[in-house]
Design an enzyme around this catalytic site. Structure first.
Site, PDB file in Angstrom:
ATOM      1  N   ILE A  12       0.832  -1.208   0.000  1.00  0.00           N
ATOM      2  CA  ILE A  12       0.000   0.000   0.000  1.00  0.00           C
ATOM      3  C   ILE A  12       0.863   1.252   0.000  1.00  0.00           C
ATOM      4  O   ILE A  12       0.574   2.226  -0.707  1.00  0.00           O
ATOM      5  CB  ILE A  12      -0.962   0.001   1.206  1.00  0.00           C
ATOM      6  CG1 ILE A  12      -1.765  -1.295   1.265  1.00  0.00           C
ATOM      7  CG2 ILE A  12      -1.910   1.192   1.136  1.00  0.00           C
ATOM      8  CD1 ILE A  12      -2.650  -1.425   2.501  1.00  0.00           C
ATOM      9  N   LEU A  35      12.821  -2.409   4.547  1.00  0.00           N
ATOM     10  CA  LEU A  35      12.994  -3.446   3.525  1.00  0.00           C
ATOM     11  C   LEU A  35      13.048  -4.838   4.149  1.00  0.00           C
ATOM     12  O   LEU A  35      13.992  -5.607   3.956  1.00  0.00           O
ATOM     13  CB  LEU A  35      14.233  -3.195   2.663  1.00  0.00           C
ATOM     14  CG  LEU A  35      14.190  -1.932   1.781  1.00  0.00           C
ATOM     15  CD1 LEU A  35      15.464  -1.819   0.973  1.00  0.00           C
ATOM     16  CD2 LEU A  35      12.976  -1.934   0.871  1.00  0.00           C
ATOM     17  N   ALA A  83       4.345  -1.083   9.134  1.00  0.00           N
ATOM     18  CA  ALA A  83       3.717  -1.986  10.100  1.00  0.00           C
ATOM     19  C   ALA A  83       3.963  -3.433   9.723  1.00  0.00           C
ATOM     20  O   ALA A  83       4.073  -3.766   8.542  1.00  0.00           O
ATOM     21  CB  ALA A  83       2.205  -1.737  10.169  1.00  0.00           C
ATOM     22  N   GLU A  84       4.079  -4.266  10.729  1.00  0.00           N
ATOM     23  CA  GLU A  84       3.939  -5.698  10.525  1.00  0.00           C
ATOM     24  C   GLU A  84       2.440  -5.962  10.452  1.00  0.00           C
ATOM     25  O   GLU A  84       1.684  -5.515  11.319  1.00  0.00           O
ATOM     26  CB  GLU A  84       4.556  -6.470  11.683  1.00  0.00           C
ATOM     27  CG  GLU A  84       6.057  -6.292  11.819  1.00  0.00           C
ATOM     28  CD  GLU A  84       6.830  -7.071  10.774  1.00  0.00           C
ATOM     29  OE1 GLU A  84       6.221  -7.949  10.119  1.00  0.00           O
ATOM     30  OE2 GLU A  84       8.037  -6.817  10.608  1.00  0.00           O
ATOM     31  N   THR A 125      -6.401  -0.129  10.838  1.00  0.00           N
ATOM     32  CA  THR A 125      -7.103  -1.256  10.228  1.00  0.00           C
ATOM     33  C   THR A 125      -8.468  -1.466  10.864  1.00  0.00           C
ATOM     34  O   THR A 125      -8.670  -1.142  12.049  1.00  0.00           O
ATOM     35  CB  THR A 125      -6.272  -2.550  10.387  1.00  0.00           C
ATOM     36  OG1 THR A 125      -7.046  -3.684  10.004  1.00  0.00           O
ATOM     37  CG2 THR A 125      -5.843  -2.753  11.833  1.00  0.00           C
ATOM     38  N   ASP A 126      -9.380  -2.033  10.105  1.00  0.00           N
ATOM     39  CA  ASP A 126     -10.696  -2.369  10.660  1.00  0.00           C
ATOM     40  C   ASP A 126     -10.607  -3.453  11.725  1.00  0.00           C
ATOM     41  O   ASP A 126     -11.519  -3.625  12.540  1.00  0.00           O
ATOM     42  CB  ASP A 126     -11.665  -2.797   9.549  1.00  0.00           C
ATOM     43  CG  ASP A 126     -11.188  -3.982   8.716  1.00  0.00           C
ATOM     44  OD1 ASP A 126     -10.080  -4.504   8.974  1.00  0.00           O
ATOM     45  OD2 ASP A 126     -11.912  -4.365   7.783  1.00  0.00           O
ATOM     46  N   GLU A 127      -9.491  -4.181  11.764  1.00  0.00           N
ATOM     47  CA  GLU A 127      -9.355  -5.275  12.709  1.00  0.00           C
ATOM     48  C   GLU A 127      -9.292  -4.808  14.161  1.00  0.00           C
ATOM     49  O   GLU A 127      -9.484  -5.612  15.086  1.00  0.00           O
ATOM     50  CB  GLU A 127      -8.131  -6.122  12.372  1.00  0.00           C
ATOM     51  CG  GLU A 127      -8.252  -6.812  11.018  1.00  0.00           C
ATOM     52  CD  GLU A 127      -7.160  -7.829  10.771  1.00  0.00           C
ATOM     53  OE1 GLU A 127      -6.820  -8.578  11.715  1.00  0.00           O
ATOM     54  OE2 GLU A 127      -6.645  -7.880   9.648  1.00  0.00           O
ATOM     55  N   TYR A 153      -1.635  -8.843  16.275  1.00  0.00           N
ATOM     56  CA  TYR A 153      -1.524  -7.801  15.257  1.00  0.00           C
ATOM     57  C   TYR A 153      -2.510  -6.676  15.496  1.00  0.00           C
ATOM     58  O   TYR A 153      -2.143  -5.500  15.585  1.00  0.00           O
ATOM     59  CB  TYR A 153      -1.748  -8.387  13.859  1.00  0.00           C
ATOM     60  CG  TYR A 153      -2.115  -7.337  12.832  1.00  0.00           C
ATOM     61  CD1 TYR A 153      -1.215  -6.322  12.505  1.00  0.00           C
ATOM     62  CD2 TYR A 153      -3.360  -7.337  12.203  1.00  0.00           C
ATOM     63  CE1 TYR A 153      -1.560  -5.340  11.574  1.00  0.00           C
ATOM     64  CE2 TYR A 153      -3.707  -6.373  11.281  1.00  0.00           C
ATOM     65  CZ  TYR A 153      -2.796  -5.374  10.978  1.00  0.00           C
ATOM     66  OH  TYR A 153      -3.142  -4.399  10.080  1.00  0.00           O
ATOM     67  N   SER A 156      -1.811  -4.633  18.549  1.00  0.00           N
ATOM     68  CA  SER A 156      -0.702  -3.683  18.383  1.00  0.00           C
ATOM     69  C   SER A 156      -1.146  -2.448  17.606  1.00  0.00           C
ATOM     70  O   SER A 156      -0.721  -1.325  17.902  1.00  0.00           O
ATOM     71  CB  SER A 156       0.487  -4.363  17.685  1.00  0.00           C
ATOM     72  OG  SER A 156       0.209  -4.648  16.324  1.00  0.00           O
ATOM     73  N   LYS A 157      -2.029  -2.630  16.626  1.00  0.00           N
ATOM     74  CA  LYS A 157      -2.534  -1.487  15.864  1.00  0.00           C
ATOM     75  C   LYS A 157      -3.478  -0.630  16.711  1.00  0.00           C
ATOM     76  O   LYS A 157      -3.467   0.603  16.627  1.00  0.00           O
ATOM     77  CB  LYS A 157      -3.249  -1.974  14.600  1.00  0.00           C
ATOM     78  CG  LYS A 157      -2.329  -2.618  13.575  1.00  0.00           C
ATOM     79  CD  LYS A 157      -1.270  -1.655  13.040  1.00  0.00           C
ATOM     80  CE  LYS A 157      -1.858  -0.613  12.118  1.00  0.00           C
ATOM     81  NZ  LYS A 157      -0.819   0.263  11.521  1.00  0.00           N
ATOM     82  N   LYS A 192      -0.481 -12.950   1.298  1.00  0.00           N
ATOM     83  CA  LYS A 192      -1.841 -12.480   1.522  1.00  0.00           C
ATOM     84  C   LYS A 192      -2.831 -13.341   0.733  1.00  0.00           C
ATOM     85  O   LYS A 192      -2.483 -13.990  -0.251  1.00  0.00           O
ATOM     86  CB  LYS A 192      -1.968 -11.011   1.118  1.00  0.00           C
ATOM     87  CG  LYS A 192      -1.126 -10.066   1.969  1.00  0.00           C
ATOM     88  CD  LYS A 192      -1.579 -10.043   3.426  1.00  0.00           C
ATOM     89  CE  LYS A 192      -0.841  -8.985   4.220  1.00  0.00           C
ATOM     90  NZ  LYS A 192      -1.310  -8.873   5.610  1.00  0.00           N
ATOM     91  N   ASN A 252     -14.593 -15.634   2.106  1.00  0.00           N
ATOM     92  CA  ASN A 252     -13.317 -16.135   1.590  1.00  0.00           C
ATOM     93  C   ASN A 252     -13.513 -17.248   0.564  1.00  0.00           C
ATOM     94  O   ASN A 252     -12.838 -17.276  -0.471  1.00  0.00           O
ATOM     95  CB  ASN A 252     -12.451 -16.643   2.740  1.00  0.00           C
ATOM     96  CG  ASN A 252     -11.931 -15.527   3.623  1.00  0.00           C
ATOM     97  OD1 ASN A 252     -11.955 -14.365   3.241  1.00  0.00           O
ATOM     98  ND2 ASN A 252     -11.475 -15.883   4.813  1.00  0.00           N
ATOM     99  N   ASP A 275      -8.756 -23.919  11.252  1.00  0.00           N
ATOM    100  CA  ASP A 275      -8.965 -22.481  11.318  1.00  0.00           C
ATOM    101  C   ASP A 275      -7.848 -21.783  12.092  1.00  0.00           C
ATOM    102  O   ASP A 275      -7.205 -22.378  12.971  1.00  0.00           O
ATOM    103  CB  ASP A 275     -10.314 -22.181  11.984  1.00  0.00           C
ATOM    104  CG  ASP A 275     -10.932 -20.886  11.492  1.00  0.00           C
ATOM    105  OD1 ASP A 275     -10.263 -20.148  10.749  1.00  0.00           O
ATOM    106  OD2 ASP A 275     -12.095 -20.622  11.849  1.00  0.00           O
TER     107      ASP A 275
END
Length: 312
Positions: A12, A35, A83-84, A125-127, A153, A156-157, A192, A252, A275
């Site tokens: 992105i 990188l 970000a990771e 993020t929406d997460e 993840y 952390s965001k 991804k 998905n 899952d």
């Protein structure tokens, strides 16, 4: 004017760099990227041909180097894409995500305060909102939805988002935050979901789908996302949070089947696998705020893009 873009060699971030250089021919862009596996210099091939672009290889957790970039380049605006971001990796190694997404953000915020930046924009993020039920499609995340992250993840965001708002309250730093749904488009890393399905199908390999494949995500095209971020930087209110989504919720399993259909591959390639731990059922974004206040709406049709990408 100079804009600092962190994580600008990623999927992105690099799309934003290219978009911003084209949209603002009078402005300079400085990119910081460590990188890692997700950042590639090839993503910046076009930007590197532009005299208004400069690249610095650095870790945003490296305070000395970050401060030197701010001192040398004197950016007016900072946009933090660094970000990771892979949930599976965060489950295996949460400490890496905490370092990059929380400590790295704090270093950037400190630099912004020290050097008097005019606007810091955090890519979130929406997460951070957690999950929505599958049987309530009318429910959507709004900017007022309480934060309820499910993975290291997303935690952390969410922590970084709270830190950003705390710096505004404590230090008076002008900030904005955007929380985006799943992105799709060119340059996305192979781990991804969509590029993984495509690359495996091309090799006639099994397509691993978590659980029963019924998990729902909202999808937005990466350049539509970039346009939204640009609008927020230019016109967004200080201290405001904006949801960015594609109004395109899909299961998905349906995406996997669509990819196989467009590639003329059999559905028998699909393999259901155990899952993911803490796997959120559904994300759905209410984007009425950014639509009403800034006039942004997604422009790209997911199915049309995917068919074009796979058949031409």
């Amino acid at each position: 004017m100079t804009v600092l873009v962190t994580g600008g060699a990623g999927f992105i971030g690099s799309q934003f760099v290219d978009y911003y250089l084209n949209a603002h021919p009078e402005r300079n862009v400085v990119c910081i990227d460590k990188l890692t596996y997700a950042g590639r210099m090839s993503n910046l091939e076009s930007a590197l041909q532009c005299s208004r672009f400069r690249f610095v290889r650095a870790d945003i957790c490296d305070r000395e180097t970050v401060y030197k970039v701010f001192d040398d380049e004197k950016p007016d605006i900072a946009v933090n894409f660094a970000a990771e971001s892979h949930v599976d990796r965060s489950i295996e190694s949460p400490d890496v995500f905490l370092r990059s997404n929380v400590i790295g953000t704090s270093v950037l915020l400190d630099a912004c305060v020290k050097y008097g930046i005019k606007r810091f924009h955090q890519i979130s993020t929406d997460e951070v909102y957690g999950a929505l039920p599958l049987n309530r499609p009318e429910l959507l995340f709004t900017e007022e939805t309480p934060l309820a992250p499910s993975s290291p993840y997303s935690a952390s965001k969410a922590s970084a988002d709270m830190l950003v708002m705390a710096y505004r309250t404590t230090y008076g730093l002008p900030v904005t935050i955007s929380r985006c749904s799943n992105n799709y488009g060119e340059r996305q890393h192979e781990e991804k979901f969509i590029p993984q399905m495509i690359s495996r199908a091309a090799r006639d390999e099994a397509l691993p789908v978590y659980g029963n494949g019924l998990n729902v995500r909202d999808w937005v095209y990466v350049l539509d996302h970039c346009k939204a971020v640009d609008l927020i930087i230019e016109k967004g209110g200080d201290g405001e949070i904006y949801n960015i989504g594609g109004r395109c919720e899909m299961r998905n399993i349906d995406i996997a089947k669509m990819i196989l259909r467009f590639m003329d591959k059999p559905e028998e390639l699909i393999r259901y696998v155990p899952d993911r731990k803490g796997h959120d059922l559904r994300y759905g974004m209410d984007i009425s705020k950014i639509n009403n206040e800034l006039g942004w709406a997604p422009e790209t049709d997911f199915k049309e893009w995917l068919e074009r990408f796979l058949t031409y």
